[in-house]
Every structure is written in C-alpha cells, then in structure tokens.
Design an enzyme around this catalytic site. Structure first.
Site, PDB file in Angstrom:
ATOM      1  CD  GLU A 180      29.363  29.095 -44.808  1.00 52.05           C
ATOM      2  OE1 GLU A 180      29.656  30.059 -44.097  1.00 52.05           O
ATOM      3  OE2 GLU A 180      28.747  28.082 -44.374  1.00 52.05           O
TER       4      GLU A 180
ATOM      5  NE  ARG B 201      31.963  31.054 -42.630  1.00 53.96           N
ATOM      6  CZ  ARG B 201      32.266  30.075 -41.787  1.00 53.96           C
ATOM      7  NH1 ARG B 201      33.357  30.106 -41.087  1.00 53.96           N
ATOM      8  NH2 ARG B 201      31.473  29.030 -41.660  1.00 53.96           N
TER       9      ARG B 201
ATOM     10  CG  ASP C 206      20.665  28.240 -40.129  1.00 50.70           C
ATOM     11  OD1 ASP C 206      20.687  28.454 -41.346  1.00 50.70           O
ATOM     12  OD2 ASP C 206      21.605  27.717 -39.512  1.00 50.70           O
TER      13      ASP C 206
ATOM     14  CD  GLU D 242      24.809  28.351 -34.052  1.00 51.39           C
ATOM     15  OE1 GLU D 242      25.418  27.616 -33.239  1.00 51.39           O
ATOM     16  OE2 GLU D 242      25.249  28.609 -35.194  1.00 51.39           O
TER      17      GLU D 242
ATOM     18  CB  THR E 107      23.365  34.676 -40.126  1.00 46.19           C
ATOM     19  OG1 THR E 107      23.148  33.429 -39.486  1.00 46.19           O
ATOM     20  CG2 THR E 107      24.267  34.473 -41.342  1.00 46.19           C
TER      21      THR E 107
HETATM   22  C1  DMJ Z   1      27.719  30.576 -38.747  1.00 49.23           C
HETATM   23  O1  DMJ Z   1      28.593  30.530 -39.821  1.00 49.23           O
HETATM   24  C2  DMJ Z   1      26.468  31.314 -39.085  1.00 49.23           C
HETATM   25  O2  DMJ Z   1      25.858  31.675 -37.889  1.00 49.23           O
HETATM   26  C3  DMJ Z   1      25.537  30.518 -39.942  1.00 49.23           C
HETATM   27  O3  DMJ Z   1      24.325  31.163 -40.208  1.00 49.23           O
HETATM   28  C4  DMJ Z   1      25.230  29.182 -39.335  1.00 49.23           C
HETATM   29  N1  DMJ Z   1      26.083  28.808 -38.305  1.00 49.23           N
HETATM   30  C5  DMJ Z   1      27.448  29.166 -38.281  1.00 49.23           C
HETATM   31  C6  DMJ Z   1      27.987  28.986 -36.876  1.00 49.23           C
HETATM   32  O4  DMJ Z   1      27.495  27.909 -36.218  1.00 49.23           O
END
Ligand code: DMJ
Length: 597
Positions: free
Chosen positions: A213, A217, A351, A501, A587
């Site tokens: 995370e 982020r 994912d 998503e 992501t």
């Molecule tokens: C986000 O923090 C990122 O996209 C992560 O890969 C998975 N999903 C959350 C949002 O839903």
C-alpha cells in the site's frame, strides 16, 4: 497546447504530520466488520448535480516535459532535506551487482488508443458538462479534506473527522496530487506539493507497515505527480526516492524477496526480518511498475534489481503451480514457494500481479528481453485465467457478458467482485499491445459485465462480492432466468467502498474502441454513485447497495480521489489528456510517462 508552468504559492503550508503506529490490514482485502457507525439521511441528490452555465474546459498536461528518455548516468542521489536517509541503515544482504534495465535502442510505440475524430460542438458541450460535474464532486471532497483532515490519511466523510489508516503520512494528500494537476487545480496542486514534501518517512512508526500500500499510494502518488507535471519539480522525485528507499529496505532478506508487513523500527535497530511463509501474492509481487519507473527516472538500478528478482521467481514457478499459468493467492516468499495453495483468481489479493504484466511490457518500450519476459508471462497467465476462471452469467436480457470468477482446488467458483472489474481493461490493453483481438473482445465482455451489474443492481451500483448462475459455456446459454428476478444468486458482501475498477475498465474500453456508448455508461454510473454516496461534506462508502435507501458509513478511502474520480474525469476529457499511448497507469491510477528513446 501551450505549457502553463504552475505557480508556487508565496506562503508555506506546514502540515502537521501525525504519525500513528500501525497500518491496518489492506483495506481492499477486508471483507468484514467495517460497517457504519452513522447512518446518514436519505440522499438529497437524486439526480445529476446542477451545472453552472459557464463551462470551463482546462488543458491539463504539459507538452513541454523534461522527463529523461533514458535513465540518467550518473544516477540521481537522494536529497532528504535533512530527514532520515533510509540508505544509511545496516544492510544484512547487500546486492553485489544490480540487474540493469536493458538499454532499449529501439523502443516501440504501440498505439493503444483509437484514432478519434474531432468531436462535434454539441458533443463537446455535453462532455464538458459531465466533466465539470465530476470536477465539482472532486473539489467538494478536496475542500472538506483540506478543512477537516489536512495531512491525515483520510477524511471521515460523515462525521467530518480525520483518520490515519495507511501509515499516517497523509495518504489522501499524496494519492490526490496528480488528480489535482489533471483537473487543472494548479494552485491546490502547488499547495498540496508544498505540504507533501514535508512528510517525514523516518522510522517513527512502531508497528508494521503494509509495503504494498505504501508503494502504490505514496510512491505511485509522487511519481504520478512528477510525471504528469512534466518532471519539472525535483522535490517530487526526491520524495519518491525517500519513500522508495524505505520500501526498498524491506527487500533486505536472504533471498531478496520482500517482507510485506515490515517494521521500520526493527529495520533501523538492525533486526533481521524475513519474508513471510504465507503472504498474499498481490502484496509480495506488485512493485514492478513503480520501481521500474523510479529506476528509469533516477538511473539508480537498485529498484529495478529488486523487482526483477521477484519477477524471476514468478516466472520460474508459473508452470509449477496447481493451476499452471496462474499464481495462487497465498504464497511462501521465504522459500520461495508459490505452488502450495489451490485458490486462484484475477481479483482481490492477486489482481495487480496480473495487471502489471502487460503494463511492464509497455513501460519498458515493448521491446527487448525483459519486455518479452513480461509478454510471455502475461500470455500464459491469461490463457489459464480465461479457461478456468471466467464464466458467462445467465441473465434475463441475454446480455453477452462475462464475469471473472475464481478457481478453488480445480473447481470454478461463479462469484464476481468489484475488485476484479479491472480485468476488462487489462485484457483490452494486453490485446492491443500484443495484437490479440480475442483478448480485446474478452476485455470488452468483462467490462460490460461490470457495467451490466451496475445497471441491474437496485441502486445502480454493483456490490463488492456476489454470485451469479453460470451458463454452461461462454457461447451457449438456455436462459431460464425470468425477467424481473434478482440479477444475483447471492450477495456475499453488499458494500460499495467507492472503488474504481468498473469505471477503470469502461475508461479503457472507451479509449481503445472510441465507442461513445462507454461515455454514456460512465455517466450513468457516476450519477448513481454520486447520488447514493454523497454526504454533507464529501462522499462515503455504502454498507449495502441492495437496500433502498442505501446506508452509508464513515469512510472515504484515498482511492476515491486518486482513482475513481480521475477515471470518471478522463473518460469525458479530450482523449489526448493522459493518452494511453503516452502513459501507463499504476494500480492506484497514477499515470507514469512511457520513456521514448
Ligand atoms: C486500490 O488501492 C488499488 O487499485 C489496488 O490495486 C486494489 N484496489 C484498490 C481500490 O479498489
């Protein structure tokens, strides 16, 4: 487009940085217990927000950028401005020679985007109204965050308090930087950058941090802000290095596999930390895009080296798992052994590992041995995922759509989840990159499957996890579902936590196919989401989308501003704005510029 250099404010904003102790479990893995403390009143907004008559369409990304075409030599050295330097801590397992990004003499520009014609005045006006509506929602949330939670991780959108949920460094502040720039809020961007560069990533946290995370982020946030603003503000690059050097320290293990839940304090005290024997694959193996971009920008190969070693382990064991081609959700990074678990899927907890395979190929210039490695791994993973996890749901209107489910010990599980909706965009992108029309078509059906569940859910928003009745095959179905029956066989988790998503994939489909129906789908989704999540201050998560009226709870994760509203804004923008031919999204929706040699 004329480059407008943003102005630095004459005052200095000194944000109070409050550090708490631990990260929670990754929010997107939590499926229980985050339920409302407060139930807000029935939403006042039941239709599209009012739009002012003056429509302002601002240009966003500078054409004049100074991002390096090839990694700088000598490498950029960190400048922590007197704060803690993570390179100074004791190393237990130093690397003798770093794996280098191969010099790509002929990077290929694979065109992803549809060739768009100039839109009519009427269309431009309609899109400008939609874009402004999204921007208004963002601005409102940003104003409340600034007033009530400045430099904290999150605004509590119902009570108006502040929360620290992701390291206490100001997750929303950093995650929102590039959206501020993209939405043309240049003064807010400058103010936010001034505050963000004061963040102290030193070892003040006593508990464990979630390295994944932190990377997506914070590191993603600084890199995205640096790239979209044209690589002009070195402070953002140095901040990216600062946070990356902390994350990099979590790779200092005997086999160089990372420690996903890692203690900064122990690291500074010289205590050895080992990779876990059971860890989520997404957390262990999703840093490739961020670390590669940082190596491209700095010329410092330690980051690329770190993730290349993880990729090589994935590559070696890809054919040895219980579902060859895919990696299971749970893996042992201490051995490392990726073969013991029987639970596979493209969604939660896995994912971004799959998402980053085609994105790495694109970021590396679609050429050379490492790009080829990522292409091979993507092809193998997708042929398995398509054969073993996708299903066509039996729906009353016979829509030709797909849902990405899971595979548990060899049995397909016919469940959908919001998190897996990203797979539509991933397959469409992969299909364009590798000239695979089947993947584009499957990507379309998955994206439209997500749009279908939005449209057919009672309040126009899909739940977090649900099951559906599967057709016997992807092409045939006897359609015994009567019209008017529930779209879902069961709703396992009815929350909507402001996730991106579904709109993410709809955005990819629009940019790739040019079909304006995706803009209309997006507009419907946006209105439903804003209507049902709007609070007096901002927007809040919903505890059960199947109830009418929905109940909200006091949470607004940083990805609402970083991802969800960004994709909504961009789908109504000129397609040249953050073009998929120029940028790769991490992501967390942070756009990284693809270097052109
Ligand atoms: C986000 O923090 C990122 O996209 C992560 O890969 C998975 N999903 C959350 C949002 O839903």
């Amino acid at each position: 487009m004329v480059f407008r250099r943003y102005r630095w404010p004459i005052f200095l904003v000194v944000g109070g940085i409050f550090l708490l102790t631990t990260f929670p479990l990754s929010a997107h893995f939590a499926t229980t217990s985050v339920f409302p403390e407060t139930t807000s009143e029935i939403p006042k907004h039941t239709s599209a927000p009012e739009i002012s008559s003056e429509i302002v369409v601002e240009d966003i990304v500078s054409e004049s950028y100074t991002c390096p075409a090839t990694p700088p030599n000598p490498a950029v050295s960190p400048d922590t401005q007197g704060r803690f330097n993570w390179r100074s801590i004791r190393k237990h397992h130093p690397v003798k020679e770093y794996i280098q990004i191969p010099l790509n003499k002929s990077p290929t520009k694979v065109l992803i985007q549809h060739h768009f014609e100039v839109a009519s005045t009427e269309t431009k006006h309609k899109l400008a109204i939609r874009k402004q509506a999204v921007q208004e929602v963002f601005k409102r949330c940003w104003r409340s965050y600034k007033a009530r939670a400045w430099t904290k991780d999150e605004l509590a959108p119902i009570s108006g308090g502040a929360k620290d949920t992701f390291g206490s460094w100001g997750a929303t502040l950093v995650d929102s930087l590039d959206t501020l720039w993209i939405m043309g809020m240049k003064d807010d961007f400058a103010e936010a950058v001034d505050a963000a560069i004061q963040i102290d990533f030193g070892p003040k946290i006593d508990g464990e941090i979630n390295v994944f995370e932190t990377i997506i982020r914070y590191l993603g946030g600084f890199l995205g802000a640096y790239d979209v603003s044209g690589c002009h503000d070195a402070r953002l690059l140095h901040k990216a290095i600062e946070v990356a050097d902390m994350a990099y320290a979590s790779f200092d293990t005997p086999n160089r596999m990372p420690v996903s839940r890692w203690s900064p304090r122990k690291a500074v005290e010289g205590e050895e930390q080992l990779p876990a024997e059971s860890v989520l694959i997404a957390e262990a193996a999703s840093a490739s895009v961020e670390f590669t971009r940082l190596s491209q920008l700095t010329g410092d190969m330690r980051y690329f080296d770190a993730i290349s070693r993880v990729t090589d382990v994935l590559d070696k064991q890809q054919g040895l798992t219980k579902l060859p081609g895919m990696w299971p959700i749970s893996v042992n990074m201490r051995k490392p052994d990726l073969t013991f678990d029987g639970f596979f899927g493209l969604g939660a907890m896995a994912d971004s590992v799959y998402e980053y395979l085609p994105k790495m190929y694109q970021l590396l210039g679609a050429n050379g041995p490492v790009a080829a490695q990522y292409q091979r791994m993507y092809d193998y993973a997708m042929s398995t995922a398509i054969a073993h996890t996708l299903f066509r749901p039996m729906v009353h209107d016979k829509a030709d759509i797909l849902i990405a489910g899971a595979s548990i010990n060899g049995e397909r599980e016919d469940k959908g989840q919001h998190l897996v909706c990203f797979a539509g965009g991933m397959l469409a992108l992969g299909g364009k990159l590798f000239d695979n029309r089947t993947h584009v078509s499957i990507g379309r059906k998955i994206s439209e499957g997500c749009a279908w569940t939005y449209k057919n859910a009672p309040n126009g928003i899909m739940p977090e996890v649900f099951s559906m009745i599967a057709c016997p095959t992807m092409s045939e179905c006897n359609y015994t579902i009567p019209a008017g029956s529930s779209p879902f066989k069961n709703v396992d988790d009815g929350r909507y936590v402001l996730r991106p998503e579904a709109i993410e994939s709809i955005f990819y489909m629009y940019r790739i196919t040019g079909d304006s129906k995706y803009q209309d789908i997006a507009w419907e989704m946006f209105q439903a989401i804003n209507t049902h999540t709007r609070t007096d201050l901002a927007n809040a998560a919903i505890s059960d989308v199947m109830k009418t009226p929905v109940e909200k709870y006091d949470s607004m994760e940083s990805f609402w501003l970083a991802e969800t509203l960004k994709y909504f804004y961009l789908i109504f923008s000129d397609p040249d704005e953050i073009s998929l031919d120029e940028f790769v999204f991490n992501t967390e929706a942070h756009p990284f510029r693809i270097p052109r040699g």
